[in-house]
Design an enzyme around this catalytic site. Structure first.
Site, mmCIF file in Angstrom:
data_model
loop_
_atom_site.group_PDB
_atom_site.id
_atom_site.type_symbol
_atom_site.label_atom_id
_atom_site.label_comp_id
_atom_site.label_asym_id
_atom_site.label_seq_id
_atom_site.Cartn_x
_atom_site.Cartn_y
_atom_site.Cartn_z
ATOM 1 N N HIS A 19 0.839 -1.202 0.000
ATOM 2 C CA HIS A 19 0.000 0.000 0.000
ATOM 3 C C HIS A 19 0.877 1.256 0.000
ATOM 4 O O HIS A 19 0.639 2.198 -0.751
ATOM 5 C CB HIS A 19 -0.926 0.009 1.222
ATOM 6 C CG HIS A 19 -1.979 -1.045 1.163
ATOM 7 N ND1 HIS A 19 -3.328 -0.759 1.126
ATOM 8 C CD2 HIS A 19 -1.895 -2.398 1.137
ATOM 9 C CE1 HIS A 19 -4.019 -1.888 1.076
ATOM 10 N NE2 HIS A 19 -3.167 -2.903 1.092
ATOM 11 N N ASP A 117 -6.428 5.307 2.820
ATOM 12 C CA ASP A 117 -6.610 3.914 2.428
ATOM 13 C C ASP A 117 -7.979 3.399 2.881
ATOM 14 O O ASP A 117 -8.784 4.142 3.453
ATOM 15 C CB ASP A 117 -5.474 3.084 3.037
ATOM 16 C CG ASP A 117 -4.930 2.038 2.079
ATOM 17 O OD1 ASP A 117 -5.744 1.406 1.387
ATOM 18 O OD2 ASP A 117 -3.700 1.850 2.032
ATOM 19 N N ALA A 340 15.761 -8.668 -2.703
ATOM 20 C CA ALA A 340 16.319 -8.716 -4.057
ATOM 21 C C ALA A 340 15.705 -7.584 -4.884
ATOM 22 O O ALA A 340 14.545 -7.221 -4.673
ATOM 23 C CB ALA A 340 16.021 -10.063 -4.709
ATOM 24 N N GLN A 342 13.730 -6.558 -7.346
ATOM 25 C CA GLN A 342 12.732 -7.187 -8.227
ATOM 26 C C GLN A 342 12.609 -6.482 -9.574
ATOM 27 O O GLN A 342 12.566 -7.128 -10.616
ATOM 28 C CB GLN A 342 11.374 -7.235 -7.525
ATOM 29 C CG GLN A 342 10.256 -7.804 -8.389
ATOM 30 C CD GLN A 342 9.049 -8.242 -7.604
ATOM 31 O OE1 GLN A 342 9.149 -9.142 -6.767
ATOM 32 N NE2 GLN A 342 7.912 -7.630 -7.837
ATOM 33 N N SER A 362 3.275 -6.208 -8.195
ATOM 34 C CA SER A 362 4.086 -7.201 -8.909
ATOM 35 C C SER A 362 3.576 -7.410 -10.331
ATOM 36 O O SER A 362 4.365 -7.547 -11.276
ATOM 37 C CB SER A 362 4.090 -8.536 -8.149
ATOM 38 O OG SER A 362 4.823 -8.416 -6.946
ATOM 39 N N GLU A 365 4.739 -4.440 -12.389
ATOM 40 C CA GLU A 365 6.178 -4.510 -12.660
ATOM 41 C C GLU A 365 6.494 -5.568 -13.714
ATOM 42 O O GLU A 365 7.379 -5.372 -14.552
ATOM 43 C CB GLU A 365 6.946 -4.788 -11.365
ATOM 44 C CG GLU A 365 6.941 -3.587 -10.421
ATOM 45 C CD GLU A 365 7.689 -3.842 -9.115
ATOM 46 O OE1 GLU A 365 8.300 -4.922 -8.974
ATOM 47 O OE2 GLU A 365 7.660 -2.952 -8.240
ATOM 48 N N ASP A 381 -6.978 -9.482 -1.901
ATOM 49 C CA ASP A 381 -7.509 -9.147 -3.221
ATOM 50 C C ASP A 381 -6.911 -9.987 -4.344
ATOM 51 O O ASP A 381 -7.323 -9.850 -5.503
ATOM 52 C CB ASP A 381 -7.253 -7.663 -3.521
ATOM 53 C CG ASP A 381 -5.774 -7.313 -3.507
ATOM 54 O OD1 ASP A 381 -5.058 -7.822 -2.616
ATOM 55 O OD2 ASP A 381 -5.327 -6.536 -4.363
#
Length: 465
Positions: A19, A117, A340, A342, A362, A365, A381
């Site tokens: 978030h 949020d 790492a 990503q 993710s 990306e 979700d």
């Protein structure tokens, strides 16, 4: 008042990196346009955020509000990845305890807007009382928000099974719904009340009812029907803010880690490496870990796996790789149990696919880097995200038992090989390349932020004219 006056926007994300990072990305994009941001979180979380580019630092004020002490919440735990899944409810109570210091901050800093949020159900009323325009900024996609009952309707879904079909208020045909094993986990932790704790669904309903506007991480080109439905269901402006693809400011700290990872990736065949990571929160069970590991081994594909063996500061049930796994896959695969880079890994040509939990950051990306997606959902979700991606033929989910979510090493191996190297999976590889022009389009992202700022400014102008 000119239309392009400087805004002061306060931001109050939930205490989870999934978030906080999208909130920070939006903060950076708004600050790039010359507006002031007050980014509000707890001290340890602020210190763990990615470094801001120097040219934006003067415009983004990182506000540290100490997290109240709560029974059953370990000292020093300030984010969901610091605690076990069962303890997140205590973190929510501590987050509610930020109401008083947040009130003091808002009273003294007088922002034009506060974006918050889904969890601070008390904040819309507080902002209204202080005369501050306020909006719900959803890091969830529009389909997930639409899945939650609008406040004026009576909830008819009383069992986990009720959540495995699309809600009655969705007027168009769709396959987007939770599978039973996802609904069971969601029902236990988000829908049913525990002790005196407020449910996630109640929190989100109150936020949706009380906010002045809804900002959604997404764009009209991807889910137009869901965005339109949200406006119809809630009768207030719904503004997509773009996908907020992650941008990195490399201050040098990660250079050594990346250098060693890149050295290994450079030796691999182009488009054949499986990148495996399940975000900061998901921790597979021991059985799941074993099947994932043996599936990777069976696939014969090279892999880079970022493995979270523990969840929280005190996790008494660490998970372990199968005996001999690392020796048998030495050279072909790497298991990394620390942080790492990503985004850099996904950007490397050797990576052909991403085995992911389908957390939206993710997904963004991966698709901005043209990487094919293989999905294995765990929490929250992620089930809805997965259905949307499946429906659009953008991703493939590993086959699982519907009631308990179990899967086999064979299904892991077959899914990975199909999506990354076999002819049958060319559909997913092509779709990932096609989607990169949407998910990684910086000009389109810029236009969405301009549109959001135009709305925020015109709203303030109307209030003051």
């Amino acid at each position: 008042m000119a239309d392009n006056f400087q805004l002061h926007v306060a931001m109050f994300p939930w205490l989870a990196f999934g978030h906080m990072i999208p909130y920070l990305e939006l903060a950076k994009l708004i600050a790039q346009k010359g507006h002031k941001i007050s980014f509000i979180s707890t001290p340890r979380n602020i210190d763990r955020l990615p470094k801001l580019p120097p040219h934006l630092s003067p415009l983004i004020n990182l506000v540290k509000l100490p997290l109240p002490r709560i029974d059953n919440l370990l000292e020093g735990a300030e984010v969901t990845s610091d605690v076990r899944y069962e303890e997140v409810k205590y973190l929510k109570l501590a987050y509610d305890g930020l109401k008083e210091p947040l009130t003091t901050f808002l009273e003294t800093s007088h922002p034009d807007w506060i974006l918050y949020d889904f969890l601070p159900y008390w904040l819309p009323e507080l902002a209204s009382r202080l005369g501050i325009s306020n909006g719900f900024f959803s890091i969830f996609i529009a389909a997930m928000v639409a899945y939650v009952k609008p406040p004026y309707l009576v909830e008819y879904r009383t069992t986990p099974e009720d959540f495995t079909v699309p809600p009655k208020w969705i007027p168009f045909p769709t396959t987007v719904a939770f599978r039973l094993f996802e609904a069971l986990k969601l029902f236990n932790h988000s829908v049913s009340a525990e002790e005196s704790h407020v449910t996630d669904v109640y929190r989100l309903e109150k936020v949706l009812k009380g906010c002045d506007m809804i900002a959604v991480r997404g764009c009209k080109e991807f889910e137009p029907e869901w965005l339109q439905l949200l406006e119809e269901l809630h009768g207030k402006p719904v503004l997509p803010v773009g996908f907020l693809p992650t941008t990195e400011y490399d201050a040098g700290e990660e250079t050594e880690t990346w250098r060693s990872v890149k050295e290994w990736l450079d030796k691999q065949e182009k488009g054949k490496v499986v990148y495996v990571a399940f975000g900061s929160e998901a921790k597979p069970s021991q059985d799941e870990l074993t099947e994932i590991a043996l599936g990777l081994e069976l696939s014969g594909l090279p892999f880079f796996w970022v493995l979270k063996k523990r969840r929280g500061l005190v996790d008494t049930e660490p998970i372990e790789l199968p005996d001999g796994f690392e020796e048998r896959t030495k050279g072909r695969g790497i298991v990394c149990t620390t942080w790492a880079p990503q985004l850099k890994i996904l950007g490397h040509d050797a990576v052909g696919g991403f085995l992911t939990h389908s957390g939206w950051s993710s997904v963004v990306e991966a698709l901005q880097n043209q990487r094919a997606l293989v999905l294995l959902t765990f929490l929250a979700d992620q089930g809805v995200n997965a259905r949307v991606l499946e429906e659009k033929k953008i991703a493939y989910s590993i086959p699982r038992n519907d009631s308990d979510g179990s899967f086999t090493r064979d299904s892991v191996a077959e899914s990975l090989r199909m999506v990354i190297v076999e002819e049958e999976g060319k559909l997913y590889r092509d779709k990932a390349r096609e989607m990169s022009s949407l998910f990684g389009d910086r000009d389109r992202q810029d236009r969405y932020v301009d549109n959001l700022l135009g709305y925020l400014q015109s709203h303030i102008k109307q209030l003051t004219s």
